[in-house]
Design an enzyme around this catalytic site. Sequence first.
Site, PDB file in Angstrom:
ATOM      1  N   CYS A  23     -12.882  -0.967   0.993  1.00 46.27           N
ATOM      2  CA  CYS A  23     -13.639  -0.486  -0.168  1.00 46.27           C
ATOM      3  C   CYS A  23     -14.559  -1.591  -0.696  1.00 46.27           C
ATOM      4  O   CYS A  23     -14.078  -2.650  -1.108  1.00 46.27           O
ATOM      5  CB  CYS A  23     -12.687  -0.035  -1.270  1.00 46.27           C
ATOM      6  N   LYS A  50      -2.162   7.567  -1.321  1.00 44.21           N
ATOM      7  CA  LYS A  50      -1.850   6.647  -2.411  1.00 44.21           C
ATOM      8  C   LYS A  50      -0.366   6.663  -2.753  1.00 44.21           C
ATOM      9  O   LYS A  50       0.258   7.729  -2.769  1.00 44.21           O
ATOM     10  CB  LYS A  50      -2.665   7.010  -3.659  1.00 44.21           C
ATOM     11  N   SER A  77     -14.703  -2.919 -10.943  1.00 45.42           N
ATOM     12  CA  SER A  77     -14.881  -4.103 -10.101  1.00 45.42           C
ATOM     13  C   SER A  77     -15.682  -5.213 -10.786  1.00 45.42           C
ATOM     14  O   SER A  77     -15.313  -6.389 -10.681  1.00 45.42           O
ATOM     15  CB  SER A  77     -15.548  -3.719  -8.782  1.00 45.42           C
TER      16      SER A  77
END
Lengths: 235, 235
Positions: A23, A50, A77
């Site tokens: 990612c 997940k 992020s």
Amino acid sequence: MSDISQAYPYEENGYTLYSCATCPYAQRALRAFCIAQVPHKVVEIDLLNKPSWYHLVNPQLKVPTLRTPSGDLLIESLVIAEYVADQFPKARLLSLDALERAQLRLFIELFSTRISSVFYRVLRAADVDDQEMEKKKLLEGVREVSRELENQWERESGKGGPFWYGDRFAYAEVATVSFAGLFRVLDHYRGFQVPDTQEYKGFNKWFGAVVNHPGFTDVKPDDAALIASYKRFLP
Amino acid sequence: MSSSSTTEYPYEEGSYTLYVTKYCPFAQRALRAFYAAKVPYKLVEIDLDNKPTWYHLVNPQLKVPALRLPSGEILIESLVISEYVADQFPEARLLPTDALERAQLRLFVEIFSSKIVPNLYGALRAASVEEQETKKEGILAGIRDASRQLENQWKRVNNNEGLWLGDRVSLAEINTVSFVNQLAAVEIHRGLVVPQSQEYAAFNKWVEAYSARPEYTEYSLADDVIAEKLRKFLA
């Protein structure tokens, strides 16, 4: 690392980064920690499967998430990357000058809207005409980013490049190189490459330096895994 | 205001020049930042329906706000500009100095950008009642999130005067309150009601606290004015 009675796994008295190797957003957080040389534990989250406990860490079920030693959880992020820059100022990830910081933020925004977002559109475009249109937009974005890099290298903080802060791989790279790494994916699925001409000189100089720097290579997912992970974006 | 015969756009020599439209919620972030930091500047008002021919020289994207620095550089993007003011004038204390507190403040602002604002315009634009209801629920979900974050924050700062940092205005208000003001359009055109129940209590307290502050009232618009301004978004 984890006590079995914990509701979710984490590193006691340390930083825990919940991440996914392929990612590009999670890579921003990882790179911030690596460049700042801050010890951290990585808990890999399989985004297609997940763990049942992950909602306790991030109710939106996204990566990255950071757990600080005090138990606080941070998401987003760039918020995480900026937290690392603020918390570890000796690493000099981010300039302290107000104007320099603003110009760097605008560069990251430019890269994000004119390159990163367009990547996904090139992949998703169903017919060849749409793909070509998006590829043209992407090239336009690369030219704009190229010009901005050249402007920055004229400034004192840029001193000739090849990175945003001259010879230092720092915050601007932390925030953008994982998306630059996606050119590999576009080449594979759409035969797209950035030309080696004058208009792309700045970008190519920057990218050429980036791909050989440990700041990029240390956190780079393996090519095959990266390419495979983007298959799901194809129409 | 001076402009030499060789310049092609108006600005104030040796000072900050802020190009804004007073009713634009994004431009209001910049206006409130300068107000809160008590920094002098020249205001140039841009009519968004009839942009001056020279404005592309200031901002090629033709958006407001834009900020010209005394040194001649130009900054765009409302969040970059308000953060520049916080960085350049640290004595105004528009941002905390602690890394974790800064991150938490940024995440609070992000709720408005990512959850409330898109649903605000979405609710106005939505043609069907069903879609309007979905967007309204999206706004309320964002408000509940903001409310929870305010509760957590007030436990941390141990200060219950109602602003994010307790008793003083910061980027937490500067970057968000113009959009809460805009909710009046969704109330009037789409019947949005923010409940008074426990889940919304912290949010309502925060709104009451900042609404009394000049940083808010200096630029806020009356509900009916907002409703009229945003009429153009209605499906």
